[in-house]
Scaffold this motif. Structure first.
Motif, PDB file in Angstrom:
ATOM      1  N   PHE A   1       0.721  10.332   1.908  1.00 26.31           N
ATOM      2  CA  PHE A   1       1.951   9.555   1.770  1.00 26.31           C
ATOM      3  C   PHE A   1       1.900   8.362   2.710  1.00 26.31           C
ATOM      4  O   PHE A   1       1.652   8.511   3.909  1.00 26.31           O
ATOM      5  CB  PHE A   1       3.174  10.416   2.087  1.00 26.31           C
ATOM      6  CG  PHE A   1       4.464   9.635   2.171  1.00 26.31           C
ATOM      7  CD1 PHE A   1       4.908   8.914   1.076  1.00 26.31           C
ATOM      8  CD2 PHE A   1       5.207   9.620   3.343  1.00 26.31           C
ATOM      9  CE1 PHE A   1       6.093   8.181   1.143  1.00 26.31           C
ATOM     10  CE2 PHE A   1       6.387   8.901   3.416  1.00 26.31           C
ATOM     11  CZ  PHE A   1       6.838   8.182   2.314  1.00 26.31           C
ATOM     12  N   ILE A   2       2.058   7.158   2.143  1.00 26.96           N
ATOM     13  CA  ILE A   2       2.136   5.930   2.947  1.00 26.96           C
ATOM     14  C   ILE A   2       3.542   5.373   2.768  1.00 26.96           C
ATOM     15  O   ILE A   2       3.937   5.018   1.654  1.00 26.96           O
ATOM     16  CB  ILE A   2       1.080   4.894   2.499  1.00 26.96           C
ATOM     17  CG1 ILE A   2      -0.329   5.469   2.694  1.00 26.96           C
ATOM     18  CG2 ILE A   2       1.234   3.596   3.287  1.00 26.96           C
ATOM     19  CD1 ILE A   2      -1.440   4.542   2.237  1.00 26.96           C
ATOM     20  N   LYS A   3       4.271   5.285   3.850  1.00 25.36           N
ATOM     21  CA  LYS A   3       5.689   4.911   3.792  1.00 25.36           C
ATOM     22  C   LYS A   3       5.925   3.411   3.826  1.00 25.36           C
ATOM     23  O   LYS A   3       6.763   2.880   3.095  1.00 25.36           O
ATOM     24  CB  LYS A   3       6.428   5.572   4.960  1.00 25.36           C
ATOM     25  CG  LYS A   3       7.905   5.189   5.052  1.00 25.36           C
ATOM     26  CD  LYS A   3       8.560   5.868   6.244  1.00 25.36           C
ATOM     27  CE  LYS A   3      10.026   5.448   6.364  1.00 25.36           C
ATOM     28  NZ  LYS A   3      10.694   6.103   7.515  1.00 25.36           N
ATOM     29  N   ASP A   4       5.187   2.695   4.682  1.00 25.67           N
ATOM     30  CA  ASP A   4       5.485   1.287   4.965  1.00 25.67           C
ATOM     31  C   ASP A   4       5.136   0.371   3.795  1.00 25.67           C
ATOM     32  O   ASP A   4       4.095   0.521   3.150  1.00 25.67           O
ATOM     33  CB  ASP A   4       4.741   0.829   6.215  1.00 25.67           C
ATOM     34  CG  ASP A   4       5.211   1.584   7.454  1.00 25.67           C
ATOM     35  OD1 ASP A   4       6.386   2.004   7.466  1.00 25.67           O
ATOM     36  OD2 ASP A   4       4.417   1.751   8.391  1.00 25.67           O
ATOM     37  N   HIS A   5       6.013  -0.619   3.572  1.00 24.10           N
ATOM     38  CA  HIS A   5       5.816  -1.631   2.528  1.00 24.10           C
ATOM     39  C   HIS A   5       5.497  -2.979   3.169  1.00 24.10           C
ATOM     40  O   HIS A   5       5.792  -3.208   4.346  1.00 24.10           O
ATOM     41  CB  HIS A   5       7.075  -1.755   1.664  1.00 24.10           C
ATOM     42  CG  HIS A   5       7.390  -0.540   0.872  1.00 24.10           C
ATOM     43  ND1 HIS A   5       7.154  -0.437  -0.488  1.00 24.10           N
ATOM     44  CD2 HIS A   5       7.921   0.659   1.248  1.00 24.10           C
ATOM     45  CE1 HIS A   5       7.535   0.758  -0.916  1.00 24.10           C
ATOM     46  NE2 HIS A   5       7.999   1.443   0.114  1.00 24.10           N
ATOM     47  N   THR A   6       4.910  -3.874   2.373  1.00 23.20           N
ATOM     48  CA  THR A   6       4.547  -5.197   2.882  1.00 23.20           C
ATOM     49  C   THR A   6       5.565  -6.253   2.448  1.00 23.20           C
ATOM     50  O   THR A   6       5.289  -7.444   2.527  1.00 23.20           O
ATOM     51  CB  THR A   6       3.160  -5.611   2.353  1.00 23.20           C
ATOM     52  OG1 THR A   6       3.192  -5.628   0.910  1.00 23.20           O
ATOM     53  CG2 THR A   6       2.090  -4.634   2.807  1.00 23.20           C
ATOM     54  N   HIS A   7       6.735  -5.832   2.001  1.00 23.07           N
ATOM     55  CA  HIS A   7       7.737  -6.753   1.459  1.00 23.07           C
ATOM     56  C   HIS A   7       9.123  -6.196   1.749  1.00 23.07           C
ATOM     57  O   HIS A   7       9.270  -4.998   2.047  1.00 23.07           O
ATOM     58  CB  HIS A   7       7.537  -6.886  -0.061  1.00 23.07           C
ATOM     59  CG  HIS A   7       7.545  -5.557  -0.760  1.00 23.07           C
ATOM     60  ND1 HIS A   7       8.685  -4.971  -1.253  1.00 23.07           N
ATOM     61  CD2 HIS A   7       6.542  -4.680  -1.004  1.00 23.07           C
ATOM     62  CE1 HIS A   7       8.388  -3.808  -1.783  1.00 23.07           C
ATOM     63  NE2 HIS A   7       7.095  -3.594  -1.648  1.00 23.07           N
TER      64      HIS A   7
ATOM     65  N   LYS B   1       0.802  -1.220   0.000  1.00 20.65           N
ATOM     66  CA  LYS B   1       0.000   0.000   0.000  1.00 20.65           C
ATOM     67  C   LYS B   1       0.840   1.278   0.000  1.00 20.65           C
ATOM     68  O   LYS B   1       0.300   2.379   0.066  1.00 20.65           O
ATOM     69  CB  LYS B   1      -0.934   0.005   1.211  1.00 20.65           C
ATOM     70  CG  LYS B   1      -1.969  -1.111   1.173  1.00 20.65           C
ATOM     71  CD  LYS B   1      -2.911  -1.026   2.354  1.00 20.65           C
ATOM     72  CE  LYS B   1      -3.978  -2.123   2.278  1.00 20.65           C
ATOM     73  NZ  LYS B   1      -4.909  -2.061   3.431  1.00 20.65           N
ATOM     74  N   ALA B   2       2.166   1.131  -0.078  1.00 24.76           N
ATOM     75  CA  ALA B   2       3.030   2.311  -0.092  1.00 24.76           C
ATOM     76  C   ALA B   2       2.709   3.171  -1.311  1.00 24.76           C
ATOM     77  O   ALA B   2       2.587   2.666  -2.422  1.00 24.76           O
ATOM     78  CB  ALA B   2       4.494   1.892  -0.107  1.00 24.76           C
ATOM     79  N   MET B   3       2.573   4.471  -1.102  1.00 18.95           N
ATOM     80  CA  MET B   3       2.205   5.355  -2.216  1.00 18.95           C
ATOM     81  C   MET B   3       2.421   6.808  -1.842  1.00 18.95           C
ATOM     82  O   MET B   3       2.583   7.159  -0.677  1.00 18.95           O
ATOM     83  CB  MET B   3       0.748   5.137  -2.612  1.00 18.95           C
ATOM     84  CG  MET B   3      -0.270   5.275  -1.510  1.00 18.95           C
ATOM     85  SD  MET B   3      -0.788   6.988  -1.146  1.00 18.95           S
ATOM     86  CE  MET B   3      -1.906   7.260  -2.489  1.00 18.95           C
ATOM     87  N   MET B   4       2.409   7.666  -2.880  1.00 19.51           N
ATOM     88  CA  MET B   4       2.422   9.118  -2.708  1.00 19.51           C
ATOM     89  C   MET B   4       1.377   9.685  -3.658  1.00 19.51           C
ATOM     90  O   MET B   4       1.396   9.401  -4.857  1.00 19.51           O
ATOM     91  CB  MET B   4       3.806   9.699  -3.014  1.00 19.51           C
ATOM     92  CG  MET B   4       3.880  11.217  -2.782  1.00 19.51           C
ATOM     93  SD  MET B   4       5.521  11.923  -3.100  1.00 19.51           S
ATOM     94  CE  MET B   4       5.470  12.076  -4.906  1.00 19.51           C
TER      95      MET B   4
END
Length: 206
Positions: free
Chosen positions: A119-125, A101-104
């Protein structure tokens, strides 16, 4: 280390960071253009360890110009696997999607600036830093190829989604048709029973 050496070292570090800054996106950050926002997020992605995907945009209903753009991780979403019910079964393709869900999200404001509104910083991988060239170092042709490739992947995902929705719709129509047929059959049987009872009653009267 003497006081003079400490000051000289601090000055050198400051100059190094100024020449090659690593800035993290934040809400409120402004860019002169959409391309500038893309180049910034691509460079951030390259240094952080993921690949940028040029995602959805919203256009003006008046002149169709782009008003907002979402820039995502290329592992955003999930690849929809669908069994083709109207033809041969297609060979499944390997998917890089992991639901990240990481995005800008950037939007065009009234002054003509592109502003980060989410802004979503965290990644799931896991993040893996690679030596791939930044978007800014590419020429116009390479950037266009990258954009078209990403857009093609996005459109492919939408086509799969629409296909799934169409199959679901057709399945629902088929189920409703069966239900309707059953109801009609019940009504026809009831009418026949009523007619049969009417005939019996007529015979009794005779």
């Amino acid at each position: 280390m003497g006081a003079g050496n400490v000051e000289a070292f601090a000055e050198t570090v400051s100059v190094t960071f100024e020449e090659d800054p690593f800035v993290e996106p934040c809400v409120g950050m402004e860019f002169e253009s959409e391309d500038a926002a893309k180049e910034f997020y691509d460079e951030y992605a390259r240094r952080t360890g993921f690949v940028m995907r040029i995602d959805q945009c919203r256009r003006s209903e008046v002149d169709k110009r782009i008003l907002s753009r979402r820039l995502s991780c290329n592992k955003q979403g999930f690849y929809v696997k669908i069994r083709d019910q109207f033809g041969p079964v297609r060979k499944p393709r390997p998917s890089t999607r992991q639901g990240c869900k990481a995005m800008m999200l950037v939007k065009l404001n009234k002054s003509g600036k592109w502003v980060v509104t989410r802004f979503i910083k965290d990644h799931t991988h896991p993040l893996v830093v690679s030596g791939r060239p930044s978007r800014g170092s590419m020429d116009g042709k390479d950037r266009r190829i990258q954009e078209l490739t990403m857009e093609l992947e996005h459109q492919d995902q939408l086509c799969e989604l629409y296909r799934q929705q169409l199959i679901t719709f057709l399945k629902n129509v088929e189920e409703q048709t069966e239900v309707l047929s059953t109801k009609i059959e019940v009504v026809v049987n009831n009418v026949r029973e009523v007619e049969s009872e009417g005939h019996k009653h007529s015979h009794h009267q005779l």
